[in-house]
Design an enzyme around this catalytic site. Structure first.
Site, PDB file in Angstrom:
ATOM      1  N   GLU A 230     -86.914  17.199  21.005  1.00  0.00           N
ATOM      2  CA  GLU A 230     -86.703  18.480  20.331  1.00  0.00           C
ATOM      3  C   GLU A 230     -85.993  19.521  21.189  1.00  0.00           C
ATOM      4  OE1 GLU A 230     -90.270  18.603  17.114  1.00  0.00           O
ATOM      5  OE2 GLU A 230     -90.876  19.092  19.154  1.00  0.00           O
TER       6      GLU A 230
HETATM    7  C1  ACM Z   1     -92.808  15.131  19.160  1.00  0.00           C
HETATM    8  O1  ACM Z   1     -93.626  15.028  18.238  1.00  0.00           O
HETATM    9  N1  ACM Z   1     -92.130  16.262  19.310  1.00  0.00           N
HETATM   10  C2  ACM Z   1     -92.567  14.054  20.083  1.00  0.00           C
END
Ligand code: ACM
Length: 694
Positions: free
Chosen positions: A323
């Site tokens: 992310e």
């Molecule tokens: C995640 O759930 N951001 C790995």
């Protein structure tokens, strides 16, 4: 000999018929994970006070300690309090022991270590044979699950089991950054992991909301990035040793270059934007990102990973990598210039540049890199393990990155489908197999190491976390260990009910903490009517709780009604089965009526409680449930169709499920099924209706 004769004699009152089929066995025994091979035989091995255990072969202290704990757990469960006290290395092996454990060598806590075992319970006693003590440890857990009782005795059924795991990587990840989890919470979860044969604890130690591991060379990291909630190095060593004593490997994660607000609170100069960072209090994806063009970034990470290499014997270090939206990179001219100069076309390329540098640092410390699936780019070395997590929610095919990684030559593990923080039903997780239905070669399939249940902690505290992890993770553990053909949902639920209580016996708080919340809600008045409601409700699922990530903060304690509700509401399946048999065959009308009367009575009990602001929030649900019950009772007894009543019912169930409690009422689908039935029912023959309601 006398012992065995006794056993043989008393064993004649055996419970299991000869040559029971695998399916019948599944229906009787409460094993989870289910073993690879099991044969049930005629007879039972009764437990007496003189039950004793003896170990033969080459082993170390681990199996001694596990065996002592086994004896005490069996003592605790049976109340027999065996004559045998503590065994140690001076305890001589006895051929006459009730339970003989034969081990070839002490196992290493590492991937692919032999965890196989055989377990035989017969009139000759109980024999566990394993190549390593880790196999014997897994066998002891099976034996504890085998133990059962009659009115007069505690006993083990005669069985012959041959067992080994299907996947080597059977993990649970706990996020201790969002809500810090003290050492005792981690330890009790390690106990539970061992009970269901999980062998890898992934410790998510840093994120935007906290940097949780002491780094001696950089005390600022925890001084400024943890609110004082972090693990000292001696606590880390203690947890790692505790895990190893249960055959569990600990893989630490430092999430970089994104998810780095806490780290950058201590070292803002290593960020990609000039801003005053602070520990993040809300949930979400945030901008602060390490500057991959700054040499000092790698210096700090090298220091961190060096100290961590000494703390964690596991060869794997998780570097996160998820992310990273790269906004701070886009907005930083110097980073943009760096990208041009180094022919890095995209943020993905820049992140791979960063990852490769990290990989070298890890390599220097003898470690192998693992990262969330975003690290899988064309130039990432195949030595990196890819942790697959995104799926349909993110608009991607489930397991796509798992398949891509395996085809690319990388080893890989699956977490998509095992996000237990989403509060989906155990069924949803149980039906996900780590092995994709893709055209993978054997070699590629072998790169799929297993999976991990992932417990993100935005919406859980150290008090409620057990109830978010367990018992569902036991079913996931079965998926990782057992043959892929073990898929019966009915059997899973039946066994899980038993394992659920055994996990509490082991020290988890997932059941008892619900009562604590109920007492909090009632301020120590009778809790039954509130529990009754909670058994009909499930917490909001799939990140629909905590709108925009700001309703709750990372210091929120989670002591609300929703926090006492669990992902599989206890009455959901009971009610669904009642409704379904009533609707399809006209059965169980009386039982269904009793349930509905129960809802009305519960509201009366609820209203007897002295009110408080928290109960006031619950009152509409209690009241609406009573209204639905009254309308349904009337409709079931009606001898002619009453459109107004059906309409009133439809409105009432909408109201019932519209609440401010962060829960969904788990019986809504069954209620709708019932209403549809009442709506479409033929009323022409009053006799049938009369029979139906009797
Ligand atoms: C995640 O759930 N951001 C790995």
């Amino acid at each position: 000999m006398k012992n065995y004769l006794n056993i043989l004699f008393l064993g004649l009152g055996m419970l299991f018929p000869f040559s029971m089929s695998a399916q019948q066995a599944e229906e009787k025994l409460n094993l989870m994970p289910w073993p690879q091979k099991i044969e049930i035989k005629e007879g039972t091995f009764l437990l007496h006070k003189d039950f004793n255990l003896s170990i033969k072969g080459s082993y170390d202290d681990r199996i001694l300690s596990y065996s002592n704990s086994f004896l005490r757990r069996l003592d605790g469960r049976t109340g027999l309090f065996f004559n045998q006290g503590i065994i140690d290395k001076n305890t001589l092996f006895s051929e006459k022991a009730s339970l003989k454990i034969e081990i070839e060598r002490a196992g290493k806590v590492e991937l692919h270590e032999d965890e196989s075992y055989t377990l035989d319970v017969s009139e000759d006693g109980i024999v566990i044979k394993a190549i390593t003590d880790l196999g014997a440890i897994r066998a002891l857990e099976t034996l504890l699950q085998l133990q059962t009782y009659s009115a007069d005795n505690y006993y083990f059924p005669f069985v012959s089991i041959t067992d080994a795991p299907r996947f080597p990587w059977r993990g649970l990840m706990i996020d201790v950054s969002r809500h810090f989890q003290p050492v005792h919470v981690i330890k009790r979860n390690l106990d539970a992991m061992a009970a269901v044969k999980l062998n890898l604890f992934h410790w998510h130690l840093s994120d935007d909301q906290g940097f949780r591991v002491e780094i001696k060379k950089h005390p600022k990291l925890t001084e400024m990035g943890s609110d004082g909630d972090f693990y000292t190095q001696s606590q880390i060593k203690d947890v790692v040793a505790y895990a190893a004593a249960r055959g569990i490997q600990v893989v630490p994660e430092i999430d970089v270059p994104g998810h780095a607000s806490a780290l950058l609170t201590a070292y803002p100069e290593l960020g990609s934007a000039v801003r005053e960072n602070s520990i993040e209090r809300n949930a979400g994806i945030f901008d602060p990102t390490l500057d991959p063009t700054n040499k000092k970034t790698y210096k700090l990470l090298a220091d961190i990973f060096k100290e961590m290499a000494d703390l964690f014997p596991s060869p794997y270090v998780h570097i996160g990598g998820d992310e990273n939206e790269g906004k701070d990179w886009d907005n930083n001219q110097s980073i943009q210039d760096f990208m041009v100069k180094n022919d890095l076309q995209s943020n993905h390329d820049l992140q791979t540049y960063f990852n490769i540098k990290l990989q070298k640092i890890l390599q220097k410390n003898g470690k192998q890199m693992i990262g969330w699936e975003e690290i899988l780019t064309p130039t990432i070395p195949t030595s990196a393990i890819i942790h697959s997590w995104r799926g349909e929610n993110e608009g991607l095919p489930a397991k796509q990155s798992l398949v891509n990684a395996a085809k690319n030559g990388n080893q890989t593990i699956l977490s998509n489908g095992y996000y237990i923080d989403l509060m989906y039903s155990v069924e949803d997780h149980y039906t996900v197999d780590p092995m994709p239905d893709s055209d993978l070669s054997e070699e590629e399939k072998n790169r799929i190491l297993g999976g991990e249940a992932t417990m993100w902690s935005e919406l859980t505290s150290s008090k409620s976390i057990d109830s978010r992890i367990w018992p569902r993770t036991a079913a996931i553990a079965e998926r990782f260990w057992s043959p892929k053909e073990i898929v019966s949902i009915e059997s899973m639920y039946r066994r899980l009910d038993v394992i659920n209580y055994q996990l509490e016996e082991l020290g988890l708080h997932h059941i008892s903490n619900r009562e604590v919340v109920f007492r909090n809600l009632t301020h120590n008045q009778a809790t039954a009517s509130v529990k009754f409601l909670s058994d009909l409700c499930e917490p909001l699922k799939g990140y629909t709780r905590n709108k925009d990530g700001v309703e709750y903060q990372m210091y929120s304690p989670f002591t609300l009604f929703a926090d006492a509700c669990i992902a599989d509401a206890q009455q959901k399946r009971v009610f669904a089965s009642l409704v379904s048999s009533y609707v399809s065959e006209g059965n169980n009308a009386a039982a269904l009526r009793d349930v509905l009367i129960g809802w009305k009575n519960n509201h009366e009990e609820f209203m007897k409680l002295k009110g408080n602001p928290k109960l006031k929030q619950l009152q509409p649900m209690s009241e609406n449930l009573a209204i639905v019950a009254e309308l349904l009772l009337n409709s079931m007894e009606a001898t002619s169709k009453n459109e107004d009543q059906i309409k009133a019912l439809e409105e009432a169930i909408i109201k019932l499920n519209t609440n401010e409690l962060d829960v969904e009422v788990a019986i809504i689908d069954s209620l709708k099924e019932l209403i549809t039935h009442l709506k479409n029912k033929e009323y022409s023959d009053p006799k049938i209706i009369l029979e139906e309601i009797q």
